[in-house]
Design an enzyme around this catalytic site. Structure first.
Site, PDB file in Angstrom:
ATOM      1  CD  GLU A 439      48.596  47.130  45.663  1.00 32.97           C
ATOM      2  OE1 GLU A 439      48.414  47.098  44.359  1.00 32.97           O
ATOM      3  OE2 GLU A 439      48.419  46.128  46.241  1.00 32.97           O
ATOM      4  CD  GLU A 509      52.327  43.716  42.813  1.00 31.73           C
ATOM      5  OE1 GLU A 509      51.331  43.698  41.957  1.00 31.73           O
ATOM      6  OE2 GLU A 509      52.329  43.889  43.993  1.00 31.73           O
TER       7      GLU A 509
END
Length: 979
Positions: A439, A509
């Site tokens: 991220e 994820e």
């Protein structure tokens, strides 16, 4: 503690200089120096400053101390843990840090062994968060950043053998590095991994690179240096693999000898062998060989030695498939942070081993080290126990991702963190993929780091979600794998079927495990296993990061809190703290509690769901020739397993018989005879294969349950309960009067919102509709002989539900037929069903249905149908934030009984969702922590005609439309009897 000045290191202000990643720090390498080192763990003198340039106080007594390794935020200081997810805990922009910047000064004396005279002496600090400054006897030694990799400093010219030295480690909490360690975790400060001193001969192994192929070919590349700079003449290397001597690569040695630049100060040598009939490494059969590399002086004596455990395996991408040893493997992974409820970021070897053993027992075969390199011991354990590892660099700039991805001031930090991770972990067979971080958008800094990795280690692919999200099939991006985050299943399947897929699709994820969650996990895996191009993913995440907190003073319990929790529940006077519980004003609440295990490593019910969807043995179907059994492994047969057949009949009988598993290669199926002559009577019949380990394994003793595949042999027959003489008693409001009920059956459309309900927006809609405060108004009560029909309206804020109950006397009890008509406005409610409360003393629930674990409509694969018995107080699942909990799916019948066997029984018209707990939905809704809950003396019982699935909408897709509760007419029926 001395008053030695920190300059010139402080003068550099390295905590606000991203271009400086280190000073005086040695290159990282893959030579393990832990064995034989001088450990420096224990109590250090400690002082916490308000800022790194604040003056250091005078002498401090040894009573003011901090334990190393450990974070000071968990050791009774005024600087407490903070939790944020995306946003930084302060407002300064990168590379700045706040003026209030806690800085820990650690100091202790070290006696340098006299026998180290004439040898090279190195200090290793396993990890420090986030900037480390090192002084010895007041002299500046070095600087290091990166909170999750070791820093080493050469002290040979600073200390003297046989004398005492004072080591000072200054740790600055906030820095320019914090902006690229902006991860979903608690913020701490301190020295989080072990500190040690080690010594080598002046002639030493600077690095060892092991390449062990699936074919049995072994190549060991060694680098040699000398503390004096110039290498002595005549040194040489030998290698041994489980007693097999390695040969020198003559061409490699000759090429190096011709290069004077190499022979002056850097020596290189290559050792080779080929192992016939090699035992290969994979997550199912993690075969390891012992490698010893010895560096010899010219006279043949050994100057240095390096030990390695070698796993022979290949990793490659062919087309859109990730292959291990030529096999397309499913990645059944979990994301794992370093965490402990008493010590924060510091995790012991025993704790890491316990983590991996638990994961292994529940069918996981892969770990993503979210979001930083883990302790070296974890990789040793992954090699030994068998896990595929995505090794992730310590890079996440979430709050300022776009700016930092292309910021040249951070270029060195990106390359430094990725390259050091690769240099340290490259010899572990468990590591199959390098990750550039998490991220942090995508920019030139990522491409620079990826370029370094591709040149240094072409044997493994690279992944990075920030690049992959720009185009799952784009070959020009840094990620070799399409690794999206919480992508909708239908999008993944569509991509795999599009004909445009060019890379393996493995979600980094998915299935966010916050609270009562992980809905549709079985649906995901059914699609993954049926769709070429999909290979699995990593559940977010392993731990609920609840910190054990004393309620009395709001501080962490710390190391002394051992034993103050059990089965996921904190002891009286304590609770599991989440964001905001330590007084922080900037925080993200319970979003830190999103694991498949509780903070004490107790498995949540979702773990049993995963165990079944990952089962190595499956029952495909039941047909006339027998039960069709399948091997769903990649590399091995069933010789490590044992099994027993269990037949569960609706009438209460349970039959068992030994099972002989067929000899099947991976992917094969075979029909085995039905182990029982199915009784003609007995009603519904389910056959379960209880599979266990056949012998002791490193991760499980013999008899450990591995999976429980199940097949329906006979469906339930039609039930007919004739009307009996007698009457049903209701009060003036049409509510059932019963001696064992303290609250009559009423309509329920509300559940205590799960974290997914709250963050996904459903709970807000339900409150707007008024489902949490429906107002009941009786419309009519009609008596017809013994039968009573009650019609009522339940008014919400924007709609009215018409509800009808028909009470009919039957033998020994009453049958309740119910109908609820939901208006179109209520187009997605939590549940439709009945709720009632019992008298106290009914403390045991026994049922025929799915269990014994908690289960819900979209999370029920881990709960086989059978006869189950659980005390009422153990039915409730203590998710960190109280919420809907304790449900059992597919219940056909149940009894609630007292110790004297008195009580009540309920028979349902068809398998329904049932919950029995000590709490009303409003009790759970109002509480933020479990210490605020007061159990009710009786039982609160929900019988649901329909119950909404759980989904993962707190961070990810909601449950599928098929698991939602629509408007319209819902009907259900149940029979209540006294035992």
């Amino acid at each position: 503690m001395t008053d030695a000045p920190l300059d010139p290191l402080i003068a550099l202000r390295p905590w606000e200089t991203p271009e400086v990643t280190s000073w005086g720090r040695l290159p990282i390498n893959a030579v393990d120096r832990r064995c034989g080192a001088l450990p420096l763990d224990g109590d250090w003198r400690f002082q916490l400053l308000s800022a790194p340039d604040a003056p250091v106080g005078g002498a401090v007594s040894s009573a003011c101390s901090a334990y190393v390794p450990g974070v000071w935020t968990m050791q009774d200081t005024d600087d407490l843990p903070r939790y944020t997810n995306v946003r930084m805990p302060y407002t300064e922009f990168p590379p700045q840090s706040p003026a209030a910047n806690p800085t820990g000064i650690y100091e202790r004396e070290v006696d340098i062994p006299a026998e180290w005279a004439g040898r090279r002496i190195v200090l290793q600090v396993g990890a420090a968060e986030s900037v480390l400054l090192v002084h010895v006897d007041g002299r500046p030694v070095g600087i290091s950043k990166d909170s999750h990799l070791a820093a080493e400093f050469d002290l040979t010219e600073v200390v003297r053998a046989g004398e005492r030295a004072t080591v000072r480690l200054t740790v600055v909490k906030w820095s320019d590095a914090s902006h690229i360690e902006d991860q979903d975790q608690w913020w701490h400060g301190g020295i989080t991994r072990s500190v040690l001193l080690y010594t080598t001969d002046p002639l030493y192994l600077a690095d060892v690179t092991v390449r062990a192929r699936y074919s049995g070919e072994l190549q060991v590349d060694c680098r040699v240096r000398h503390a004096g700079g110039a290498l002595p003449e005549g040194w040489y290397l030998t290698g041994e693999l489980d007693g097999r001597l390695l040969a020198h690569d003559a061409e490699f040695d000759r090429a190096n000898a011709e290069d004077e630049r190499v022979s002056d100060f850097l020596g290189e040598a290559r050792l080779l062998t080929t192992v016939p009939e090699v035992r290969t490494w994979n997550a199912e059969t993690p075969e390891l060989y012992g490698l010893t590399v010895r560096l010899h002086r010219a006279d043949g004596t050994v100057a240095d030695t390096s030990q390695h455990r070698v796993g022979f395996r290949d990793v490659e991408i062919v087309g859109r498939d990730l292959l291990v040893n030529g096999e397309r493997v499913f990645i059944r992974g979990v994301n794992r942070h370093d965490f402990h409820p008493l010590t924060g970021r510091t995790v012991s070897y025993d704790d890491m081993r316990a983590d991996l053993i638990l994961l292994k027992r529940f069918g996981f075969n892969a770990i993503r080290t979210a979001h930083y390199p883990n302790d070296p011991a974890l990789y040793d354990l992954a090699d030994e126990l068998g896990f595929y590892v995505v090794d992730e660099a310590d890079i996440e700039s979430h709050d300022h991702a776009h700016e930092i991805a292309d910021d040249p001031r951070y270029l060195n930090a990106f390359v430094d963190r990725v390259s050091r991770m690769v240099l340290r972990d490259k010899n572990h067979p468990s590591v199959i993929i390098w990750s550039l971080g998490n991220e942090s958008d995508y920019g030139a800094n990522h491409d620079a780091a990826a370029g370094w990795v591709r040149r240094h280690d072409p044997t493994r692919p690279i992944q990075y979600e920030g690049a992959a999200k720009l185009g799952w099939a784009d070959p020009s991006l840094a990620s070799d794998i399409a690794c999206p985050m919480y992508a909708a299943l239908e999008d993944c399947v569509a991509h795999a079927l599009s004909g445009e897929q060019t890379k393996p699709l493995i979600q980094c994820e998915y299935s966010h495990a916050m609270g009562n969650s992980n809905g549709t996990l079985a649906d995901h895996w059914a699609a993954i296993e049926a769709t070429p191009g999909l290979q699995g993913g990593f559940i977010w995440e392993f731990w609920d990061h609840g910190i054990l907190q004393r309620v009395s003073d709001g501080r962490p319990a710390g190391r002394g809190g051992a034993g103050l929790y059990d089965n996921g529940v904190a002891a009286p006077g304590h609770r599991w703290a989440y964001g905001g519980d330590f007084g922080e004003t900037i925080h993200d609440g319970a979003f830190i509690a999103d694991g498949v295990v509780f903070p004490d490593r107790t498995p949540k019910p979702a773990m049993y769901e995963h165990r079944e969807v990952a089962a190595p043995v499956r029952i495909e179907c039941f047909r006339h020739e027998g039960i069709v059994v399948a091997n769903h492994q990649h590399f091995r047969g069933f010789d490590w397993l044992a099994a027993v057949w269990v037949l569960s009949l609706e009438d209460g009988r349970t039959l068992t018989a030994p099972a002989e598993l067929p000899e099947l290669c991976p992917g094969e199926t075979a029909a085995v005879p039905l182990p029982f002559a199915l009784p003609e009577d007995g009603g519904e019949a389910w056959l379960t294969l209880r599979v266990t380990t056949a012998q002791d394994l490193p991760w499980a003793p013999r008899g450990t349950e591995v999976c429980t595949p199940q097949v329906l042999l006979r469906a339930a027959g039609v039930r007919d309960e004739p009307v009996a003489a007698g009457a049903v008693e209701v009060d003036d409001e049409g509510l059932l009067v019963h001696p064992l009920l303290t609250a009559a059956p009423a309509l329920s459309l509300w559940r205590a919102p799960t974290d997914n309900d709250e963050l996904g927006g459903m709970a807000g809609r339900w409150r707007t509709w008024g489902l949490d405060a429906l107002v009941r108004k009786v419309v009519s009560v009609r008596r017809d002989a013994g039968r009573v029909t009650v019609t009522a309206e339940y008014a919400g804020a924007c709609g009215v539900v018409r509800h009808r109950q028909v009470f009919t006397p039957v033998e020994g009890g009453v049958r309740v037929d119910e109908e609820a008509e939901l208006p179109e406005e209520f187009d997605d409610v939590a549940r439709v069903g009945s709720v009632f409360e019992t008298v106290a003393g009914l403390d045991l629930l026994e049922w025929f249905g799915q269990g014994p674990w908690e289960s819900y409509p979209d999370r029920s694969a881990g709960a086989p149908v059978g006869h189950h018995s659980v005390p009422v107080d153990e039915l409730f699942t203590p998710y960190l934030r109280p919420q809907e909990s304790g449900g059992r799916h597919g219940v056909r019948r149940f009894t609630l009984s007292a110790p004297d066997a008195t009580g009540l029984s309920v028979v349902l018209d068809e398998p329904r969702q049932v919950s029995v707990t000590r709490y009303r939905a409003e009790d759970l809704t109002a509480a933020a922590h479990h210490d605020e809950l007061v159990p009710r003396p009786g039982c609160v019982v929900h019988l649901d005609a329909a119950h909404r699935g759980l989904g993962t909408a707190s961070c990810g897709p909601d449950t599928f439309p098929s698991y939602r509760v629509p408007p319209g007419v819902h009907r259900w029926s149940w029979t209540l009897r006294v035992l």
